[in-house]
Scaffold this motif. Sequence first.
Motif, PDB file in Angstrom:
ATOM      1  N   LEU A  99       0.884  -1.028  -0.031  1.00 31.50           N
ATOM      2  CA  LEU A  99      -0.168   0.050  -0.069  1.00 31.50           C
ATOM      3  C   LEU A  99       0.941   1.242  -0.043  1.00 31.50           C
ATOM      4  CD1 LEU A  99       0.351   1.059   3.178  1.00 31.50           C
ATOM      5  CD2 LEU A  99      -1.406  -0.828   3.609  1.00 31.50           C
ATOM      6  N   ASP A 100       0.261   2.465  -0.219  1.00 28.81           N
ATOM      7  CA  ASP A 100       0.551   3.622  -0.123  1.00 28.81           C
ATOM      8  C   ASP A 100       0.321   4.431   1.016  1.00 28.81           C
ATOM      9  OD1 ASP A 100       1.898   6.247  -0.688  1.00 28.81           O
ATOM     10  OD2 ASP A 100       1.078   6.454  -2.777  1.00 28.81           O
ATOM     11  N   LEU A 101       1.121   4.727   1.976  1.00 26.61           N
ATOM     12  CA  LEU A 101       0.700   5.665   3.173  1.00 26.61           C
ATOM     13  C   LEU A 101       0.229   7.113   2.513  1.00 26.61           C
ATOM     14  CD1 LEU A 101       3.268   4.644   5.985  1.00 26.61           C
ATOM     15  CD2 LEU A 101       0.982   3.721   5.616  1.00 26.61           C
ATOM     16  N   ALA A 102       0.999   7.650   1.775  1.00 28.07           N
ATOM     17  CA  ALA A 102       0.501   8.896   1.194  1.00 28.07           C
ATOM     18  C   ALA A 102      -1.154   8.962   0.884  1.00 28.07           C
ATOM     19  CB  ALA A 102       1.457   9.526   0.346  1.00 28.07           C
ATOM     20  N   ASP A 103      -1.343   7.741   0.054  1.00 29.61           N
ATOM     21  CA  ASP A 103      -2.623   7.656  -0.526  1.00 29.61           C
ATOM     22  C   ASP A 103      -3.707   7.449   0.700  1.00 29.61           C
ATOM     23  OD1 ASP A 103      -4.468   7.382  -2.745  1.00 29.61           O
ATOM     24  OD2 ASP A 103      -4.692   5.286  -1.823  1.00 29.61           O
ATOM     25  N   LEU A 104      -3.337   6.700   1.832  1.00 26.39           N
ATOM     26  CA  LEU A 104      -4.154   6.509   2.962  1.00 26.39           C
ATOM     27  C   LEU A 104      -4.323   7.924   3.502  1.00 26.39           C
ATOM     28  CD1 LEU A 104      -2.980   3.333   4.680  1.00 26.39           C
ATOM     29  CD2 LEU A 104      -4.890   3.477   2.975  1.00 26.39           C
ATOM     30  N   ALA A 105      -3.292   8.734   3.687  1.00 25.75           N
ATOM     31  CA  ALA A 105      -3.587  10.140   4.203  1.00 25.75           C
ATOM     32  C   ALA A 105      -4.445  10.763   3.297  1.00 25.75           C
ATOM     33  CB  ALA A 105      -1.932  10.804   4.509  1.00 25.75           C
ATOM     34  N   HIS A 106      -4.438  10.767   2.117  1.00 25.83           N
ATOM     35  CA  HIS A 106      -5.117  11.707   1.134  1.00 25.83           C
ATOM     36  C   HIS A 106      -6.555  11.242   1.562  1.00 25.83           C
ATOM     37  CE1 HIS A 106      -1.573  13.059  -0.623  1.00 25.83           C
ATOM     38  NE2 HIS A 106      -1.467  12.321  -1.379  1.00 25.83           N
ATOM     39  N   VAL A 137       4.707   6.676  -0.550  1.00 21.29           N
ATOM     40  CA  VAL A 137       5.339   6.090   0.311  1.00 21.29           C
ATOM     41  C   VAL A 137       5.071   4.638   0.699  1.00 21.29           C
ATOM     42  CG1 VAL A 137       5.495   6.335   2.973  1.00 21.29           C
ATOM     43  CG2 VAL A 137       5.111   8.341   1.732  1.00 21.29           C
ATOM     44  N   PRO A 138       5.831   3.724  -0.131  1.00 23.60           N
ATOM     45  CA  PRO A 138       5.316   2.377   0.053  1.00 23.60           C
ATOM     46  C   PRO A 138       5.608   1.798   1.242  1.00 23.60           C
ATOM     47  CG  PRO A 138       7.006   2.849  -1.536  1.00 23.60           C
ATOM     48  CD  PRO A 138       6.982   4.044  -0.647  1.00 23.60           C
ATOM     49  N   ALA A 139       4.594   0.825   1.894  1.00 28.67           N
ATOM     50  CA  ALA A 139       4.601   0.162   3.025  1.00 28.67           C
ATOM     51  C   ALA A 139       3.879  -1.243   2.715  1.00 28.67           C
ATOM     52  CB  ALA A 139       3.961   1.038   4.118  1.00 28.67           C
ATOM     53  N   ARG A 140       4.045  -1.982   3.839  1.00 29.37           N
ATOM     54  CA  ARG A 140       3.133  -3.242   3.723  1.00 29.37           C
ATOM     55  C   ARG A 140       2.247  -3.038   5.168  1.00 29.37           C
ATOM     56  NH1 ARG A 140       3.448  -7.711   1.176  1.00 29.37           N
ATOM     57  NH2 ARG A 140       2.858  -9.028   3.044  1.00 29.37           N
ATOM     58  N   ALA A 196       8.930   8.873   3.390  1.00 31.50           N
ATOM     59  CA  ALA A 196       9.375   7.399   3.103  1.00 31.50           C
ATOM     60  C   ALA A 196      10.842   7.233   3.377  1.00 31.50           C
ATOM     61  CB  ALA A 196       9.151   7.063   1.474  1.00 31.50           C
ATOM     62  N   ASP A 197      11.437   8.546   4.206  1.00 32.41           N
ATOM     63  CA  ASP A 197      12.888   8.587   4.407  1.00 32.41           C
ATOM     64  C   ASP A 197      12.909   7.240   5.473  1.00 32.41           C
ATOM     65  OD1 ASP A 197      13.169  10.627   2.613  1.00 32.41           O
ATOM     66  OD2 ASP A 197      12.836  12.269   4.255  1.00 32.41           O
ATOM     67  N   GLY A 198      13.809   6.613   5.350  1.00 33.73           N
ATOM     68  CA  GLY A 198      14.425   5.405   6.297  1.00 33.73           C
ATOM     69  C   GLY A 198      12.935   4.547   6.508  1.00 33.73           C
ATOM     70  N   GLU A 199      12.323   4.560   7.400  1.00 36.81           N
ATOM     71  CA  GLU A 199      11.043   3.730   7.624  1.00 36.81           C
ATOM     72  C   GLU A 199       9.688   4.558   7.203  1.00 36.81           C
ATOM     73  OE1 GLU A 199      11.843   0.895  11.317  1.00 36.81           O
ATOM     74  OE2 GLU A 199      11.884   2.965  11.831  1.00 36.81           O
ATOM     75  N   PRO A 200       8.697   3.869   6.632  1.00 37.29           N
ATOM     76  CA  PRO A 200       7.466   4.467   6.390  1.00 37.29           C
ATOM     77  C   PRO A 200       6.982   5.242   7.626  1.00 37.29           C
ATOM     78  CG  PRO A 200       7.453   2.294   5.282  1.00 37.29           C
ATOM     79  CD  PRO A 200       8.728   2.458   6.406  1.00 37.29           C
ATOM     80  N   ALA A 201       6.311   6.534   7.326  1.00 29.47           N
ATOM     81  CA  ALA A 201       6.066   7.122   8.701  1.00 29.47           C
ATOM     82  C   ALA A 201       4.726   8.017   8.282  1.00 29.47           C
ATOM     83  CB  ALA A 201       7.189   7.894   9.346  1.00 29.47           C
ATOM     84  N   LEU A 202       3.934   8.482   9.437  1.00 29.62           N
ATOM     85  CA  LEU A 202       2.729   9.297   9.139  1.00 29.62           C
ATOM     86  C   LEU A 202       2.830  10.083  10.397  1.00 29.62           C
ATOM     87  CD1 LEU A 202       0.052   7.085   8.031  1.00 29.62           C
ATOM     88  CD2 LEU A 202       0.850   8.990   6.619  1.00 29.62           C
ATOM     89  N   PRO A 244       7.585  -0.586  10.130  1.00 27.45           N
ATOM     90  CA  PRO A 244       8.900  -1.136   9.795  1.00 27.45           C
ATOM     91  C   PRO A 244       9.014  -1.304   8.165  1.00 27.45           C
ATOM     92  CG  PRO A 244       7.402  -3.113  10.454  1.00 27.45           C
ATOM     93  CD  PRO A 244       6.682  -1.566  10.707  1.00 27.45           C
ATOM     94  N   ASN A 245      10.307  -1.178   7.958  1.00 30.26           N
ATOM     95  CA  ASN A 245      10.665  -1.472   6.438  1.00 30.26           C
ATOM     96  C   ASN A 245      10.374  -2.671   6.031  1.00 30.26           C
ATOM     97  OD1 ASN A 245      12.219   1.183   5.925  1.00 30.26           O
ATOM     98  ND2 ASN A 245      14.053   0.089   6.952  1.00 30.26           N
ATOM     99  N   ARG A 246       9.703  -2.796   4.607  1.00 29.32           N
ATOM    100  CA  ARG A 246       9.238  -3.957   3.995  1.00 29.32           C
ATOM    101  C   ARG A 246      10.406  -4.907   3.989  1.00 29.32           C
ATOM    102  NH1 ARG A 246       6.799  -2.497  -1.596  1.00 29.32           N
ATOM    103  NH2 ARG A 246       8.835  -1.212  -1.615  1.00 29.32           N
TER     104      ARG A 246
END
Length: 395
Positions: free
Chosen positions: A249-256, A281-284, A317-323, A393-395
Amino acid sequence: MRAPVPVDEPARLAALHDARILDTAPEEDFDDIALLASEICGTPVGLVTLVDADRQWFKAKVGLDIDETHRDVAMCAHAITGHDTLEVPDTAADARFADNPFGARFYAGAPVVLDGTYSVGTVCVADNEPRELTDAQRRGLRCLARHAAVQLELRRYARHAGEIADRLRRLDRMKDSFLATVSHELRTPLSTIRGYLEMLLEGGFDGETSLRFLSVMQRNSDRLLRLIDELLLVARLTEEGVELDVTELDLADLAHQVTAGCRPLAEHRQVKLRDRSRGPVPARGDAKRLTQALNHLVVNAIKFTGPGGEITVDSTADGEPALTITDTGVGIPEEDLPHVFDRFYRCASADVMAVPGPGLGLAIVKSIIEAHHGTVGLESEPGVGTTVRLILPNR
């Protein structure tokens, strides 16, 4: 003419102050009472008043611009000397009110009675022309005053339950805390629904007023359903843990998506909601659960941010995915910070901002993020604002 002091004045003031309602923010339940009083009685002014030692303060008001008056000139100070409705058809013909500074020619106030004993204020109406209420209008005014008393008593019970919960928390007895808090949260909307049902059954209201009653009842029914959903989720998290449907998934898209869904609420409360997420912001993770957690945080930020405030949602997406969710709200006192993720914990600012809820939102957020093997951190300063950061955590 100054009203006589009630014989139980010290105990009356103690009951009023114990409710901790004075100088609190507006609340829809009380606003509805003032509006309905005005509409039912056909007057330009409808109020929910509370009479303190030397002032009369308006918890809710329709048709009046001021927030309080001195007790010496308050008509409601006369109404609280007993439990009966005080009706003055023409103030000019009544020596007590002939020189009232507000120009009101008609007044009617039904006392708001706590513990069946102490008249702490009124639900009242006023007009600039002499008149008399009908029997149906008098019944409606009394019913609204009883409803206001229920709201005050529930507030007091909730705070006492919270104080008990604090002691029990130190003794790790969360069961009693659960019962006290949930009892309050269930009774508040149920009492509201019951109060308006009583008025509808009494009859005598036009179609528009009846529809308003039904709207209030629907809103409180929705509140009950949300509470039950949260309780069931917490029970499931405690007993079974969180079951995740993990996908890319994309965390940025969830934020939108979440900021778009919460924007109407923010606009209604006159709060700026800014989406500064830049994807991807790719994540699992479980998109549904992460959306639920983010929605809790954004709605929470809106509720605790006053008009003119600002909330920013960002992802990286710097380092670990974060919101990150940052607000300029009331903030959280330092002594409350260690407990904000505890189930059923409500900090003092929740009462100041008149924010309802059993204190489950942040506990749910923490459970969801930890199920993803991530972390959630919170920093806050009273009067400055709060920042919550979710890291996966990173994927």
